[in-house]
Design an enzyme around this catalytic site. Structure first.
Site, short mmCIF file in Angstrom:
data_model
loop_
_atom_site.label_atom_id
_atom_site.label_comp_id
_atom_site.label_asym_id
_atom_site.label_seq_id
_atom_site.Cartn_x
_atom_site.Cartn_y
_atom_site.Cartn_z
N HIS A 19 0.82 -1.21 0.00
CA HIS A 19 0.00 0.00 0.00
C HIS A 19 0.85 1.26 0.00
O HIS A 19 0.47 2.28 -0.59
CB HIS A 19 -0.95 -0.01 1.19
CG HIS A 19 -2.16 -0.87 0.98
ND1 HIS A 19 -3.43 -0.36 0.80
CD2 HIS A 19 -2.29 -2.22 0.89
CE1 HIS A 19 -4.28 -1.36 0.60
NE2 HIS A 19 -3.62 -2.50 0.68
N ASP A 30 3.61 -19.70 0.84
CA ASP A 30 3.84 -20.72 -0.18
C ASP A 30 2.91 -20.46 -1.37
O ASP A 30 2.15 -19.49 -1.37
CB ASP A 30 3.62 -22.13 0.38
CG ASP A 30 2.25 -22.32 1.04
OD1 ASP A 30 1.32 -21.57 0.68
OD2 ASP A 30 2.11 -23.20 1.90
#
Length: 321
Positions: free
Chosen positions: A60, A244
């Site tokens: 952000h 992952d």
């Protein structure tokens, strides 16, 4: 915009990025990276969702005014951090704690913008993700305005809008897939699910048809209509604490939680990128998700960086000097 001006801007941006380097603080504040790492580790041990929060904070920050710490400023209702596109962003106190410790060791040396990038790197490693080096040397920006965050990517954006917003920042469709995969850790609020579950268009209302029918009852049970919009659920079902590629498998199978993630499976180009990480030759000979993610996040961390005299070093991350 003239070709000459485009070339000048491209040269200037290239020079700025070139001033970032690994080990920027090796001489001026040799303990900088270890101090940030220790603060991040303590924060994650006390609150598991901190890893996802710090990763999201980095994203952000970079998407508004570049990676310059502008999202950290708290100077009233018009501060950038109060933008609609930043709702739910947290982790500010971790950056501030690291900054306070750094100021006692080497005052006025390490930028808040670099702390954000380093904290995200350490958060990924501590969530069992890849370890990588971060080029540093960013300066803190001098502007923070809520209106500047109006073009943040949104969970309800179409795939065309998402690709356009990333392209505007110099990021490719591959970067879009990989940076969206950062959702492999963390949770989201039911607030972001209401439209997708109960009022999805253009499907005529109801639920997003891309949701796997076996998954829909689970989502509705977690986020009932007219229920608590602040209730939270894992974004990567089944693997929310580990960094992952499981999130990409979920997207392939219709188990994406966020609407923007699901849209990656609708588009031919982004879908083929996702599929490439599950091909017959993967993982021995196919592309490495971890290596590609590192390339994308390092690239993102250089969006619109301010170096040299283009920025400053704040003493407190939430306030201009």
């Amino acid at each position: 915009m003239s070709i000459h001006l485009v070339l000048v801007l491209a040269l200037f941006i290239g020079i700025s990025k070139g001033q970032l380097r690994i080990g920027f603080y090796a001489e001026t504040c040799p303990e900088a990276e270890s101090i940030v790492r220790a603060v991040v580790q303590d924060a994650i041990l006390s609150k598991a969702n901190t890893a996802a929060a710090l990763l999201r904070l980095h994203f952000h920050d970079c998407f508004v005014e570049g990676c310059d710490g502008s999202i950290l400023i708290e100077n009233g209702p018009n501060a950038e951090r109060h933008a609609f596109g930043h709702q739910g962003v947290v982790g500010f106190e971790v950056i501030e704690k690291a900054k306070a410790e750094l100021e006692t060791v080497c005052r006025g040396v390490v930028s808040c913008a670099d702390i954000v990038a380093l904290a995200a790197r350490d958060a990924i490693a501590l969530a069992n993700g890849p370890a990588y080096q971060v080029p540093t040397g960013r300066r803190d920006g001098r502007v923070s305005n809520v209106s500047l965050a109006a073009e943040m990517p949104d969970v309800s954006d179409s795939i065309q809008q998402l690709k356009a917003k990333f392209l505007q920042k110099g990021l490719t469709e591959k970067d879009l897939v990989l940076l969206s995969a950062a959702h492999t850790v963390g949770t989201t609020a039911c607030f972001f699910m209401t439209r997708r579950l109960y009022n999805f268009f253009p499907a005529g209302g109801g639920a997003d048809p891309a949701i796997n029918p076996a998954f829909l009852p689970e989502l509705k049970a977690r986020c009932p209509q007219n229920g608590d919009v602040n209730s939270r659920l894992a974004i990567d079902r089944g693997s929310e604490q580990t960094f992952d590629k499981h999130i990409l498998q979920n997207i392939k199978d219709g188990f994406a939680v966020l609407e923007s993630d699901a849209r990656l499976n609708d588009d031919e180009t982004t879908k083929s990128i996702i599929d490439s990480y599950f091909g017959f030759l993967n993982p021995l000979f196919g592309p490495s998700f971890e290596a590609d993610f590192v390339e994308s996040i390092v690239k993102m961390g250089q969006i619109g960086v301010k170096t040299g005299f283009r920025g400053g070093i704040r003493h407190v991350c939430a306030a201009f000097n």
